[in-house]
Scaffold this motif. Structure first.
Motif, PDB file in Angstrom:
ATOM      1  N   THR A   2       0.828  -1.204   0.000  1.00 56.22           N
ATOM      2  CA  THR A   2       0.000   0.000   0.000  1.00 56.22           C
ATOM      3  C   THR A   2       0.859   1.249   0.000  1.00 56.22           C
ATOM      4  O   THR A   2       0.606   2.201  -0.753  1.00 56.22           O
ATOM      5  N   ASP A   3       1.907   1.256   0.850  1.00 51.57           N
ATOM      6  CA  ASP A   3       2.777   2.430   0.925  1.00 51.57           C
ATOM      7  C   ASP A   3       3.523   2.659  -0.384  1.00 51.57           C
ATOM      8  O   ASP A   3       3.636   3.793  -0.853  1.00 51.57           O
ATOM      9  N   ALA A   4       4.064   1.585  -0.972  1.00 46.01           N
ATOM     10  CA  ALA A   4       4.848   1.719  -2.202  1.00 46.01           C
ATOM     11  C   ALA A   4       3.989   2.231  -3.350  1.00 46.01           C
ATOM     12  O   ALA A   4       4.413   3.103  -4.121  1.00 46.01           O
ATOM     13  N   ALA A   6       1.107   3.899  -3.089  1.00 45.82           N
ATOM     14  CA  ALA A   6       0.660   5.266  -2.797  1.00 45.82           C
ATOM     15  C   ALA A   6       1.770   6.271  -3.079  1.00 45.82           C
ATOM     16  O   ALA A   6       1.505   7.374  -3.573  1.00 45.82           O
ATOM     17  N   ARG A   7       2.998   5.901  -2.776  1.00 44.75           N
ATOM     18  CA  ARG A   7       4.124   6.818  -2.991  1.00 44.75           C
ATOM     19  C   ARG A   7       4.314   7.117  -4.480  1.00 44.75           C
ATOM     20  O   ARG A   7       4.425   8.281  -4.881  1.00 44.75           O
ATOM     21  N   VAL A   8       4.342   6.085  -5.303  1.00 45.94           N
ATOM     22  CA  VAL A   8       4.582   6.312  -6.726  1.00 45.94           C
ATOM     23  C   VAL A   8       3.374   6.971  -7.383  1.00 45.94           C
ATOM     24  O   VAL A   8       3.510   7.685  -8.384  1.00 45.94           O
ATOM     25  N   ARG A  10       1.848   9.438  -6.443  1.00 44.96           N
ATOM     26  CA  ARG A  10       1.874  10.894  -6.258  1.00 44.96           C
ATOM     27  C   ARG A  10       2.718  11.613  -7.317  1.00 44.96           C
ATOM     28  O   ARG A  10       2.738  12.853  -7.349  1.00 44.96           O
ATOM     29  N   GLU A 215      15.469   5.935  -7.863  1.00 44.11           N
ATOM     30  CA  GLU A 215      14.788   6.267  -6.620  1.00 44.11           C
ATOM     31  C   GLU A 215      13.459   6.953  -6.936  1.00 44.11           C
ATOM     32  O   GLU A 215      13.388   7.842  -7.783  1.00 44.11           O
ATOM     33  N   GLY A 216      12.416   6.483  -6.281  1.00 42.03           N
ATOM     34  CA  GLY A 216      11.082   7.016  -6.543  1.00 42.03           C
ATOM     35  C   GLY A 216      10.283   6.181  -7.513  1.00 42.03           C
ATOM     36  O   GLY A 216       9.077   6.390  -7.667  1.00 42.03           O
ATOM     37  N   LEU A 218       8.984   2.253  -8.977  1.00 43.27           N
ATOM     38  CA  LEU A 218       8.485   1.028  -8.349  1.00 43.27           C
ATOM     39  C   LEU A 218       8.670  -0.138  -9.305  1.00 43.27           C
ATOM     40  O   LEU A 218       8.124  -0.139 -10.410  1.00 43.27           O
TER      41      LEU A 218
END
Length: 252
Positions: A2-4, A6-8, A10, A215-216, A218
């Motif tokens: 979920t975190d991974a 949600a991060r990408v 954005r 970095e950033g 997935l």
């Protein structure tokens, strides 16, 4: 997960680059019978409708074959990179031609020699590809695959030592073009001006792209095997769920 995701999600401009076989489609005995699952089709459609998202299929398939199995037509908004990135199709531009797209003079002879060598092994067969060929052994009895691959390896050591060799799941491929999926993803990132990339693959050849992520980004590995990906899913069904979640986050 979920975190991974949600991060990408954005990122202002997001590139979602996907292998096809084993990722959107289950692996099948007849390569041209592969089709994306209904869940994968819906997920891809949702991503294409999400703001700021470009979807691309990055495959070892020749571009023409990729368009068939992906049910891709000239009105499609999905970008394509075929033959491990040696061939490209873009919305609004169609197929892009490389300046150095000339076959070696002995390419047909080498393929014919490979076909003759493979014929000695039950269940083994040669698929002609745009820039070389692939030995398939998915339907071979136990013990046949290593012998068939050894025979093709021996042939190519003499006939075409400069061709690139690639291993896959019951597939051994040789090509005179040396592009890899890492190059394909880098080019797609550049042209789409993506701020982040999601790449999903299931095989050894996909690891080139997974290792190249920044970095950033997935990386997603579908199924078992060593991987540079930060996220693993079991099968195309689980990947479709991840892609659907990503599309939902982009749309919200």
């Amino acid at each position: 997960m979920t975190d991974a995701v949600a991060r990408v999600a954005r990122a202002a401009r997001l590139l979602v680059a996907l292998d096809f076989d084993g990722v959107l489609s289950p692996l099948v005995t007849d390569p041209m019978a592969a089709r994306a699952t209904p869940e994968a089709k819906r997920a891809v459609a949702a991503l294409m409708d999400a703001p700021g998202v470009t979807v691309a299929f990055v495959s070892g398939r020749a571009l023409g074959d990729l368009r068939v199995i992906a049910e891709h037509d000239d009105a499609s908004r999905v970008w394509l990179a075929g033959s491990h990135g040696a061939e490209h199709w873009r919305p609004g531009a169609g197929q892009l031609r490389a300046d150095d797209d000339t076959d070696p003079a002995d390419a047909d002879e080498i393929r014919e020699s490979a076909e003759a060598a493979a014929a000695a092994f039950e269940g083994a067969w040669i698929e002609a590809k745009r820039y070389g060929f692939a030995l398939h052994t998915r339907t071979s009895p136990d013990g046949i695959e290593p012998r068939a691959q050894a025979a093709i390896d021996e042939l190519m050591r003499t006939a075409a030592p400069a061709w690139r060799r690639r291993d896959g799941k019951h597939v051994l491929e040789f090509a005179w073009r040396h592009e890899g999926k890492d190059v394909a993803v880098a080019e797609l990132r550049r042209v789409t001006q993506a701020d982040a990339v999601v790449f999903a693959g299931d095989d050894v050849t996909d690891e080139d792209a997974l290792r190249s992520l920044e970095e950033g980004d997935l990386g997603i590995r579908v199924g078992p095997g060593e991987t540079a990906a930060s996220l693993r899913v079991a099968d195309p069904g689980e990947l479709a769920a991840v892609l659907t979640r990503l599309a939902s986050l982009r749309a919200s």
